[in-house]
Design a protein around this motif. Structure first.
Motif, PDB file in Angstrom:
ATOM      1  N   HIS A 159       2.823   5.660  -7.570  1.00  0.00           N
ATOM      2  CA  HIS A 159       1.975   5.031  -6.520  1.00  0.00           C
ATOM      3  C   HIS A 159       0.774   6.026  -5.911  1.00  0.00           C
ATOM      4  CE1 HIS A 159       3.783   1.261  -6.418  1.00  0.00           C
ATOM      5  NE2 HIS A 159       5.020   1.359  -6.148  1.00  0.00           N
TER       6      HIS A 159
ATOM      7  N   LYS B  39       7.246   8.838   0.256  1.00  0.00           N
ATOM      8  CA  LYS B  39       8.226   7.789   0.329  1.00  0.00           C
ATOM      9  C   LYS B  39       8.735   7.357  -1.084  1.00  0.00           C
ATOM     10  CE  LYS B  39       8.628   5.680   4.773  1.00  0.00           C
ATOM     11  NZ  LYS B  39       8.666   4.544   5.475  1.00  0.00           N
ATOM     12  N   ILE B  40      10.031   7.019  -1.404  1.00  0.00           N
ATOM     13  CA  ILE B  40      10.481   6.380  -2.571  1.00  0.00           C
ATOM     14  C   ILE B  40      10.535   5.043  -2.212  1.00  0.00           C
ATOM     15  CG2 ILE B  40      12.423   6.202  -4.169  1.00  0.00           C
ATOM     16  CD1 ILE B  40      11.238   8.989  -4.039  1.00  0.00           C
ATOM     17  N   PRO B  41       9.670   4.477  -2.929  1.00  0.00           N
ATOM     18  CA  PRO B  41       9.523   2.670  -2.743  1.00  0.00           C
ATOM     19  C   PRO B  41      10.890   2.127  -2.965  1.00  0.00           C
ATOM     20  CG  PRO B  41       8.336   3.380  -4.870  1.00  0.00           C
ATOM     21  CD  PRO B  41       8.769   4.416  -4.261  1.00  0.00           C
ATOM     22  N   PRO B  42      11.280   0.964  -2.347  1.00  0.00           N
ATOM     23  CA  PRO B  42      12.328   0.316  -2.309  1.00  0.00           C
ATOM     24  C   PRO B  42      12.521  -0.512  -3.920  1.00  0.00           C
ATOM     25  CG  PRO B  42      10.901  -0.968  -0.961  1.00  0.00           C
ATOM     26  CD  PRO B  42      10.358   0.454  -1.284  1.00  0.00           C
TER      27      PRO B  42
ATOM     28  N   VAL C 288       6.944  -4.633   1.886  1.00  0.00           N
ATOM     29  CA  VAL C 288       6.064  -3.700   1.454  1.00  0.00           C
ATOM     30  C   VAL C 288       5.181  -4.517   0.461  1.00  0.00           C
ATOM     31  CG1 VAL C 288       7.603  -1.592   1.786  1.00  0.00           C
ATOM     32  CG2 VAL C 288       7.669  -3.135  -0.205  1.00  0.00           C
TER      33      VAL C 288
ATOM     34  N   PRO D 245       2.030  -4.683  -0.067  1.00  0.00           N
ATOM     35  CA  PRO D 245       0.891  -4.135  -0.749  1.00  0.00           C
ATOM     36  C   PRO D 245       1.073  -3.440  -1.895  1.00  0.00           C
ATOM     37  CG  PRO D 245       0.671  -3.691   1.660  1.00  0.00           C
ATOM     38  CD  PRO D 245       1.943  -4.340   1.362  1.00  0.00           C
ATOM     39  N   ILE D 246       2.411  -2.905  -1.960  1.00  0.00           N
ATOM     40  CA  ILE D 246       2.938  -2.201  -3.149  1.00  0.00           C
ATOM     41  C   ILE D 246       3.730  -3.249  -4.346  1.00  0.00           C
ATOM     42  CG2 ILE D 246       2.802   0.077  -2.334  1.00  0.00           C
ATOM     43  CD1 ILE D 246       6.127  -0.053  -2.548  1.00  0.00           C
TER      44      ILE D 246
ATOM     45  N   LEU E 226       2.455  -6.319  -4.604  1.00  0.00           N
ATOM     46  CA  LEU E 226       1.563  -6.749  -5.549  1.00  0.00           C
ATOM     47  C   LEU E 226       0.876  -5.941  -6.651  1.00  0.00           C
ATOM     48  CD1 LEU E 226      -0.296  -8.268  -2.535  1.00  0.00           C
ATOM     49  CD2 LEU E 226       0.625  -9.705  -4.307  1.00  0.00           C
ATOM     50  N   ARG E 227       1.328  -4.584  -6.616  1.00  0.00           N
ATOM     51  CA  ARG E 227       1.010  -3.769  -8.046  1.00  0.00           C
ATOM     52  C   ARG E 227       1.687  -4.171  -8.903  1.00  0.00           C
ATOM     53  NH1 ARG E 227       0.294   2.412  -5.306  1.00  0.00           N
ATOM     54  NH2 ARG E 227      -2.156   2.058  -5.097  1.00  0.00           N
TER      55      ARG E 227
ATOM     56  N   PHE F 142      -0.348 -14.468  -1.063  1.00  0.00           N
ATOM     57  CA  PHE F 142      -0.597 -12.945  -0.626  1.00  0.00           C
ATOM     58  C   PHE F 142       0.679 -12.669   0.511  1.00  0.00           C
ATOM     59  CE2 PHE F 142      -4.379 -14.002  -2.762  1.00  0.00           C
ATOM     60  CZ  PHE F 142      -4.771 -12.794  -3.650  1.00  0.00           C
ATOM     61  N   TYR F 143       0.240 -13.220   1.662  1.00  0.00           N
ATOM     62  CA  TYR F 143       0.980 -12.890   2.721  1.00  0.00           C
ATOM     63  C   TYR F 143       1.581 -14.337   3.422  1.00  0.00           C
ATOM     64  CZ  TYR F 143      -0.884  -8.161   2.510  1.00  0.00           C
ATOM     65  OH  TYR F 143      -1.373  -7.012   2.219  1.00  0.00           O
TER      66      TYR F 143
ATOM     67  N   THR G  42       4.801 -11.331   9.707  1.00  0.00           N
ATOM     68  CA  THR G  42       4.305  -9.956   9.194  1.00  0.00           C
ATOM     69  C   THR G  42       4.877  -9.734   7.717  1.00  0.00           C
ATOM     70  OG1 THR G  42       6.132  -8.661  10.238  1.00  0.00           O
ATOM     71  CG2 THR G  42       4.131  -8.503  11.466  1.00  0.00           C
ATOM     72  N   PRO G  43       4.364  -8.842   7.005  1.00  0.00           N
ATOM     73  CA  PRO G  43       3.006  -8.285   7.277  1.00  0.00           C
ATOM     74  C   PRO G  43       1.881  -9.105   7.280  1.00  0.00           C
ATOM     75  CG  PRO G  43       3.720  -7.701   5.203  1.00  0.00           C
ATOM     76  CD  PRO G  43       4.826  -8.665   5.710  1.00  0.00           C
TER      77      PRO G  43
END
Lengths: 436, 436
Positions: free
Chosen positions: A77, A111-114, A131, A133-134, A136-137, A426-427, A435-436
């Motif tokens: 990332h 950080k290590i993503p979940p 999380v 934003p990531i 969506l990657r 998206f959200y 949130t987010p």
């Protein structure tokens, strides 16, 4: 020192603009680290940009030591730029790799993503949304949202070709459109106001002057439901048209559905790793009347009577599937602005567009005469005074008109075979999530 | 009996599809009554549809008496359909008139509107806004909103051509983006929430995965101002892009302004009665630094110091006009996410796009590193905890990025020479107005 600022450095090529025939060319690529593998004197990295992946090979002697060492300890990332030379290579799946000569690390990841960026599915959607934003990657979501953007484009192109005008109606309103349920209240300066559940009354007013209008914008519904198909905030594709009735609107929807299916199919053709389940393009979307379906259900042994809602379990019994319309609903439960049938006052000139048991759109012919509107409102126990700002328009020649709203998220679910509405949003906003 | 329902009758032609060479053809036209003049045995009417006007001549003997009598007593704005034959006529300005054989009156008008449909200007804007649906039937406004729709189309086409993806970010949010002022609070189920003042933080997050994003959607600001250039609800054209800085964003804006001017100019060319004041297309939009303008102002005798806002009166003194950028603003008052200049920590990589003294857009390079963001927030006395849903994204490799928001209404003001923002807004919302 590895630089950490963009400065005047710019990307020279996207991943999909690179190929083995460019052997020897110096390029600058930018993106994020998908994978890193280090073996002492050699590090392999895959950098992903919005169009695809780029293989990097940093070998001792071929590139600065400091670069190779920094690259080898980067975590997935991290956001980076690499300048280097293209080297054609039969071993690489792309047919080439990049030998880096400069590295910039814009954002180092600690950080290590979940979950893994390459994970196709992650069990708990809440873990992902936290999380987002990531999340969506991940390619699965990338494809859904890229296709969604293309669908929006082609729907708007259709409206423009058909000479509709794009409108924007206010989202902060004084009274409820449909009578009061499921509203979000706002403090509007020193007054109470609400978030619009639909652009209904405004789009009806605007056909007086513009005749053919559309709006693609958020709607707000304080849905108490926790389901995979409800949101508190959704995007509605609204159209309204003068001098037509609900049959014409169903024709429009048919056009839109066909265009949207072609758009998503084209997207899938151009992106080999897409795993959508795309419905086949219907020649014609069948239009069943409510009466007809109730009768069929009764014949199939369902315990249902005229006036009941058409439950998913009963729809399954009679085997309706794919895209279809249910038209001519009983008038009773319909909103005050929905027109009654001139041949049978118990039914309305209304329809729902369905995909299996998922409702995608609702539309109708609307009432254009003030006295009829007022009568309907009174029958429903609504206070006509509170709607004077709307009824007043009907003093000045509102033409016959009809329209509908299409739920964009549900449409995308149908077009891609996505089961949870949150995966095409998206959200997402719902009763549990702000949130987010 | 004059029919009052649309039934299966449909328009055969729009006004602009009719011409004298169609002499003798039976057509069905629909629209609203612009003018009626009756002289005993003959009535002249002008019917307006969304594309133009159609002259009707109902003469005793040529058409049914009942039709002629009903037509002659119709009031302006009534919504009608006429079936009749085209008769070429040298007397008519269009070169033809329609001899009616059938009339339907969908909505009879009883009330006299507070102003004439042909009125070019009406003094009191509140009078107009109270009956906005018929105010919007005036040609002046028709042209503004048709051009606005075309501008939206061409801006979106630009974004698509440039491979931006269309996003939709939530309008109901948990915390204020810019730190708390001018927010509309909502009851979000059992929680407090706010309406989004801008998609800022969400669009920044989304460039992590999509790199180039745009959104055209409502923003909400509880502006206490009663001016001709502020709204409580406006449409913002937002773009955000990864791996670029504010200079690249100014280039984008330059592209967009040029495209928008061409679009509005083309619209005016195709519609002879348009009275827009359209700015000429700039070769290049000048980019003045804040420092440079302050210095010029001081030289021109203005009492102003470094750090002051650039007041309209002072901008006039130094004679800047048309479209121009003011860049490199002092960092102090800028929001926490705006990047500081790497050469001078007192200034920011930011800009405003101006048209005369009207601010059309604001943009900047953003901070991509979490520790820098946190430091800026702390300096501003903001609680970083409340923004963890946003800051969390910066743990995972946010790339360098920049972006801007363009106020659509203000842009349309600039492109058409409209002085009051309410005249480029379908249903304006301000501190005094929540309806219609």
């Amino acid at each position: 020192m590895i630089k950490t600022e963009l400065g005047t450095l710019r990307r020279s090529h996207y991943s999909n603009e690179l190929n083995p025939s460019m052997d020897g060319l110096e390029v600058t690529i930018m993106g994020w680290v998908l994978t890193i593998r280090g073996h002492g004197n050699i590090s392999f990295a895959t950098i992903r940009d919005k169009n695809g992946d780029i293989p990097i090979v940093a070998k001792k002697g071929d590139c600065p030591d400091e670069l190779r060492e920094k690259l080898s300890i980067l975590k997935a990332h991290s956001s980076i730029a690499i300048t280097g030379r293209i080297k054609s290579s039969e071993k690489a799946p792309t047919g080439f790799e990049i030998i880096p000569s400069e590295l910039r690390v814009f954002s180092d990841v600690e950080k290590i993503p979940p979950f893994e960026p390459l994970a196709k599915t992650v069990k708990n959607i809440d873990t992902r949304l936290e999380v987002r934003p990531i999340d969506l990657r991940r390619k699965t979501l990338q494809h859904i949202f890229n296709a969604r953007s293309q669908v929006l484009k082609s729907i708007r192109d259709y409206f423009y070709q058909q000479n509709f005008i794009e409108i924007n109606t206010p989202k902060m309103i004084a009274t409820a459109t449909e009578g009061g349920a499921a509203l979000f209240p706002i403090f509007y300066y020193n007054k109470e106001a609400f978030l619009a559940q639909s652009p209904q009354l405004y789009k009806e007013q605007l056909i007086m002057s513009f005749e053919k209008v559309f709006e693609i914008a958020p709607i707000f519904r304080a849905e108490p439901s926790r389901t995979n198909r409800h949101l508190a905030e959704a995007i509605s594709v609204d159209l309204e048209e003068a001098f037509v009735d609900y049959n014409d609107v169903m024709n429009r929807i048919e056009d839109i559905i066909k265009i949207a299916i072609v758009t998503v199919s084209d997207y899938a053709k151009n992106n080999s790793d897409v795993e959508f389940i795309i419905p086949s393009k219907p020649e014609h979307i069948p239009r069943y009347s409510y009466d007809e379906l109730i009768e069929k259900m009764q014949k199939a042994g369902a315990k249902t009577e005229w006036g009941d809602d058409l439950y998913p379990s009963n729809l399954k019994k009679i085997g309706v599937e794919g895209f279809y319309f249910i038209k001519d609903w009983p008038l009773g439960p319909k909103p005050f602005y929905v027109k009654d049938s001139k041949t049978n006052p118990k039914i309305s000139e209304s329809f729902d567009l369905m995909f299996g048991d998922l409702e995608l759109s609702s539309g109708s012919t609307r009432i254009e005469k003030r006295h009829e509107l007022e009568e309907r409102m009174k029958n429903k126990g609504m206070k006509t005074d509170a709607f004077e700002y709307h009824l007043g328009a009907f003093d000045y020649g509102v033409p016959p008109h009809a329209g509908c709203g299409i739920g964009l998220e549900r449409l995308i679910m149908a077009l891609t075979g996505t089961e949870n509405i949150r995966d095409v949003t998206f959200y997402p906003r719902d009763v549990d999530r702000l949130t987010p």
